[in-house]
Structures are given as structure tokens and as C-alpha cells.
Write an enzyme that holds these catalytic residues in place. Sequence first.
Site, PDB file in Angstrom:
ATOM      1  N   CYS A  40       0.880  -1.126   0.012  1.00  0.00           N
ATOM      2  CA  CYS A  40      -0.110   0.150   0.021  1.00  0.00           C
ATOM      3  C   CYS A  40       0.695   1.405   0.021  1.00  0.00           C
ATOM      4  CB  CYS A  40      -1.045   0.070   1.090  1.00  0.00           C
ATOM      5  SG  CYS A  40      -1.957  -1.534   1.305  1.00  0.00           S
TER       6      CYS A  40
ATOM      7  N   HIS B 224      -3.215   6.890   2.408  1.00  0.00           N
ATOM      8  CA  HIS B 224      -3.758   5.698   2.057  1.00  0.00           C
ATOM      9  C   HIS B 224      -5.139   5.290   2.787  1.00  0.00           C
ATOM     10  CE1 HIS B 224      -4.393   1.456   1.018  1.00  0.00           C
ATOM     11  NE2 HIS B 224      -3.997   1.028   2.384  1.00  0.00           N
TER      12      HIS B 224
ATOM     13  N   ASN C 257     -10.208  -0.285   0.541  1.00  0.00           N
ATOM     14  CA  ASN C 257      -8.824  -0.247   0.495  1.00  0.00           C
ATOM     15  C   ASN C 257      -8.456  -0.804  -0.917  1.00  0.00           C
ATOM     16  OD1 ASN C 257      -6.015  -0.615   0.602  1.00  0.00           O
ATOM     17  ND2 ASN C 257      -6.044  -1.602   3.101  1.00  0.00           N
TER      18      ASN C 257
HETATM   19  N1  COA Z   1     -17.803  -8.159  11.268  1.00  0.00           N
HETATM   20  C1  COA Z   1     -18.140  -8.299  12.596  1.00  0.00           C
HETATM   21  N2  COA Z   1     -17.421  -8.381  13.498  1.00  0.00           N
HETATM   22  C2  COA Z   1     -16.185  -8.755  13.284  1.00  0.00           C
HETATM   23  C3  COA Z   1     -15.733  -8.549  11.943  1.00  0.00           C
HETATM   24  C4  COA Z   1     -16.450  -8.106  10.851  1.00  0.00           C
HETATM   25  N3  COA Z   1     -16.133  -7.968   9.605  1.00  0.00           N
HETATM   26  N4  COA Z   1     -14.114  -8.648  11.953  1.00  0.00           N
HETATM   27  C5  COA Z   1     -13.846  -9.002  13.089  1.00  0.00           C
HETATM   28  N5  COA Z   1     -15.108  -9.059  14.101  1.00  0.00           N
HETATM   29  C6  COA Z   1     -15.028  -9.322  15.337  1.00  0.00           C
HETATM   30  C7  COA Z   1     -13.820 -10.207  15.852  1.00  0.00           C
HETATM   31  O1  COA Z   1     -13.907 -11.392  15.508  1.00  0.00           O
HETATM   32  C8  COA Z   1     -13.627  -9.554  17.250  1.00  0.00           C
HETATM   33  O2  COA Z   1     -14.705 -10.274  18.054  1.00  0.00           O
HETATM   34  P1  COA Z   1     -14.534 -10.842  19.500  1.00  0.00           P
HETATM   35  O3  COA Z   1     -14.260  -9.689  20.308  1.00  0.00           O
HETATM   36  O4  COA Z   1     -15.607 -11.562  19.948  1.00  0.00           O
HETATM   37  O5  COA Z   1     -13.278 -11.611  19.384  1.00  0.00           O
HETATM   38  C9  COA Z   1     -14.186  -8.157  17.229  1.00  0.00           C
HETATM   39  O6  COA Z   1     -14.947  -7.927  15.963  1.00  0.00           O
HETATM   40  C10 COA Z   1     -12.835  -7.326  17.434  1.00  0.00           C
HETATM   41  O7  COA Z   1     -12.134  -7.755  16.487  1.00  0.00           O
HETATM   42  P2  COA Z   1     -10.785  -6.959  15.941  1.00  0.00           P
HETATM   43  O8  COA Z   1      -9.876  -7.680  14.955  1.00  0.00           O
HETATM   44  O9  COA Z   1      -9.913  -6.652  17.179  1.00  0.00           O
HETATM   45  O10 COA Z   1     -11.319  -5.640  15.458  1.00  0.00           O
HETATM   46  P3  COA Z   1     -10.880  -4.076  15.120  1.00  0.00           P
HETATM   47  O11 COA Z   1     -11.492  -3.090  15.744  1.00  0.00           O
HETATM   48  O12 COA Z   1      -9.282  -4.194  15.103  1.00  0.00           O
HETATM   49  O13 COA Z   1     -11.328  -4.180  13.412  1.00  0.00           O
HETATM   50  C11 COA Z   1      -9.913  -4.239  11.419  1.00  0.00           C
HETATM   51  C12 COA Z   1     -10.670  -5.212  12.660  1.00  0.00           C
HETATM   52  C13 COA Z   1      -9.591  -5.330  10.368  1.00  0.00           C
HETATM   53  C14 COA Z   1     -11.121  -3.536  10.637  1.00  0.00           C
HETATM   54  C15 COA Z   1      -8.906  -3.381  12.053  1.00  0.00           C
HETATM   55  O14 COA Z   1      -8.291  -4.250  12.786  1.00  0.00           O
HETATM   56  C16 COA Z   1      -8.174  -2.970  10.803  1.00  0.00           C
HETATM   57  O15 COA Z   1      -8.665  -2.069  10.008  1.00  0.00           O
HETATM   58  N6  COA Z   1      -6.870  -3.155  10.918  1.00  0.00           N
HETATM   59  C17 COA Z   1      -5.939  -2.824  10.174  1.00  0.00           C
HETATM   60  C18 COA Z   1      -6.180  -3.379   8.576  1.00  0.00           C
HETATM   61  C19 COA Z   1      -5.537  -2.541   7.492  1.00  0.00           C
HETATM   62  O16 COA Z   1      -5.590  -1.137   7.582  1.00  0.00           O
HETATM   63  N7  COA Z   1      -4.931  -3.410   6.512  1.00  0.00           N
HETATM   64  C20 COA Z   1      -4.364  -2.933   5.526  1.00  0.00           C
HETATM   65  C21 COA Z   1      -3.352  -1.975   5.742  1.00  0.00           C
HETATM   66  S1  COA Z   1      -2.723  -1.216   4.309  1.00  0.00           S
END
Ligand code: COA
Length: 344
Positions: free
Chosen positions: A121, A262, A292
Site C-alpha cells: 500500500c 492511504h 482499500n
Molecule cells: N464483522 C463483525 N465482527 C467482526 C468483523 C466483521 N467484519 N471482523 C472482526 N470482527 C470481530 C472479531 O471477531 C472480534 O470479535 P471478538 O471480540 O468476539 O473476538 C471483534 O470484532 C474485534 O476484532 P478486532 O480484529 O480486534 O477488530 P478491530 O477493531 O481491530 O477491527 C479491522 C478489525 C480489520 C477492521 C482493523 O483491525 C483494521 O482495520 N486493521 C488494519 C487493517 C488494514 O488497514 N490493513 C491494510 C493496511 S494497508
Amino acid sequence: MISVRGARPARARLAALGAYAPERVVTNAELASRVDTSDEWIVTRTGIRERRFAAAGETAGDMAVAAAEAVLASAGVTASQIDMVIVPTGTPDAMFPSTAALVADRIGAHDAAAYDLSAACSGFVYGLAQAAALVEGGMARSVLVIGSEVLSRVTDQTDRGTCILFADGAGGALVTADEGGTATGFLGFDLGADGSGGDDLVLPASGDREAVPGGPVPASGCIRMDGPAVFRFATRIMVETTERLLAALGLGIGDIDLVVAHQANSRIIDHAAERLAIPRERIFNTLERYGNTSSASIPMALAEARDAGRLRAGDLLLLVGFGGGLTWGSTVVRYEPLGAEVPA
Ligand code: COA
């Protein structure tokens, strides 16, 4: 292209922008019909409402051609004037031929050298850095940098942790030698990579450790991501790289007309905006509608900002990329469009 020693170096200028988004809109509701998620969860946790998916058979190369043609049309430049085509992508049509070589051929840039660039990215900002260096070193006079991705094809559409984020599209820019000698161009770059965090965001490729001689290319190649780890990295690095670059340039955030980061997650951008005291109206986001699109997200947003009248000739831009590698790249550049590109 041919380059001979002694060619007069010139300042590199951000001369034109262009983008392409595939037609198919995939809403949060559609994803929620396939995996255990909801529109509300996705909007609250990421800021994304919908994204685009490429059509069956539509490749990163196809989309890059459309974006490159849009860049050339808005600049009023012909493909025969292009010395170099750089395609940052994590989803090339093939490892070789490079997608850039295919694009150069299809747009008619027959004198151009061409290569792909792998910086996930951060790829577009890395590509701009290379283009600026090539121009300012006297090696090239016109360089196309086109980020293009078909992430829908390498995302496990049953994994709710990734399928809600990644999408498809292409966008790019033309970097030219400043003929008039008055352009400000690129003021500076901050680029970096920390491979110790490489496992946090992986898209396997043909040289995978699991691959066997003569065996099939591992097509198991879906993105694997530790979302919270990448989130922590992204929030930290977006602030750090911005502070480092602005300090090195002797600028404050108040000097910047528009920030385009980004488009990974609106919470990452909101966090940086708060820490860096960036006024809301100086940030341009497209996450809500495109998700993204990795190396394409910054140029897609730039082209859209221009079309929306949010980007004016002479504006000082801060562009910030971050992602797999883990990598990051930021630049401060003045937008100095060629004639045909100037917003009315
Ligand atoms: N829908 C509903 N629930 C979801 C979910 C979805 N799409 N994805 C994850 N969850 C749940 C998880 O299972 C977890 O449940 P639990 O608490 O019962 O275990 C809870 O939501 C929290 O999960 P977590 O992974 O900690 O969520 P988060 O707030 O970190 O959000 C992302 C997840 C992926 C959106 C976030 O981590 C993120 O944006 N990370 C960066 C990703 C990124 O930018 N990548 C590319 C970089 S270039």
C-alpha cells in the site's frame, strides 16, 4: 528509452492525475449476506460503505491501462512521450511479463522502459519517489506511475476480517521534467520498511517456501492479516512519518493544503488527524465508496479530489502511504498540472 550521461537534470513536477474504478459496486449488505458481519459494524469500524470489484477476466493491467489513458488525456500528453512506466501493484497479471510492460504496449508507449514495483500500500508513494529521482537525475523526462489492484481476487471472501476491507481499482500520475524551470515539484520524501513486521500482512507469491519444484504456483495466495497489529503500526507510522517529513522540510501542518492518506480505515486517518491537528476540511477520503485499493488508493483519491474541485493548481499536498512490508512512504509535493489538467 535512451538516456545519456550529461542530460540536463530538471525539477520533477506532479503534472497530471487519472483513475479508473470498475463498475461493479459491492455493498456492505452484500457482504453481510455472505459472512457474519453487518453494515453497521463495517461502517463504524472502518468507514467503508461500499467498494468496487473488477469484472470476471478484468485484470490489474486492464485497469491500469484505463487509468494511464485518463492521466495522458488530462495532461494532453501522448504515449510516445513517455520514457518510463512504473506500476506499483501487489496483484500483477503475472510475475513476468511485468504489468507495466503490458500497459506500456497497450497505451502505445513503445519507447518506454517499464517495471512493476512491490511495496504494497506504500507502492504509489515509492513509485513517485522513483519517478522524481529518475527525472531529477536526468534519466527520464516523463514517467507514468500507475497503481492498480484486483485485491478481490486474492481476498478470502469467506474471511470477515479481510473481505470487508480490500477492493479493486487503479489510479496514477504523470511526473515530468519541469521545462519552464519554475515548478516547486517534490519537496521531499520519507520512505521506510520494517520487514520484522512482514508476517502481519502477507500475500503469498510464486516463490513461497511451500512451493515445490515443478508444482503448481501456490494459488492459495489469499491475503493473511493480523488486523489489530497492522492497525497499531498504521496509526503510529502515519503520525511519525508526517512529523518527520514536515520537520525535515521546516514546514507545519498549516502549510499543507490537502492531505491524502492511504485509504485503509477511517479510524487510522482520524487518529492521525487528531494527533497532527489536521483540520477536517484539509483531508480528502474516498474510503466510504472504494474501500482499500492498496497502491491505487492515493491516486484514485487525488483524481477524485481534483474532479470534486477540492484540488487546485498550486496546492501543497501531503501524501502518506503505509502497509505490507511493513512499509511506509510520505511526500510533500506541489500540484502543478499541465495545461489541459488545470481545473476550470
Ligand atoms: N464483522 C463483525 N465482527 C467482526 C468483523 C466483521 N467484519 N471482523 C472482526 N470482527 C470481530 C472479531 O471477531 C472480534 O470479535 P471478538 O471480540 O468476539 O473476538 C471483534 O470484532 C474485534 O476484532 P478486532 O480484529 O480486534 O477488530 P478491530 O477493531 O481491530 O477491527 C479491522 C478489525 C480489520 C477492521 C482493523 O483491525 C483494521 O482495520 N486493521 C488494519 C487493517 C488494514 O488497514 N490493513 C491494510 C493496511 S494497508
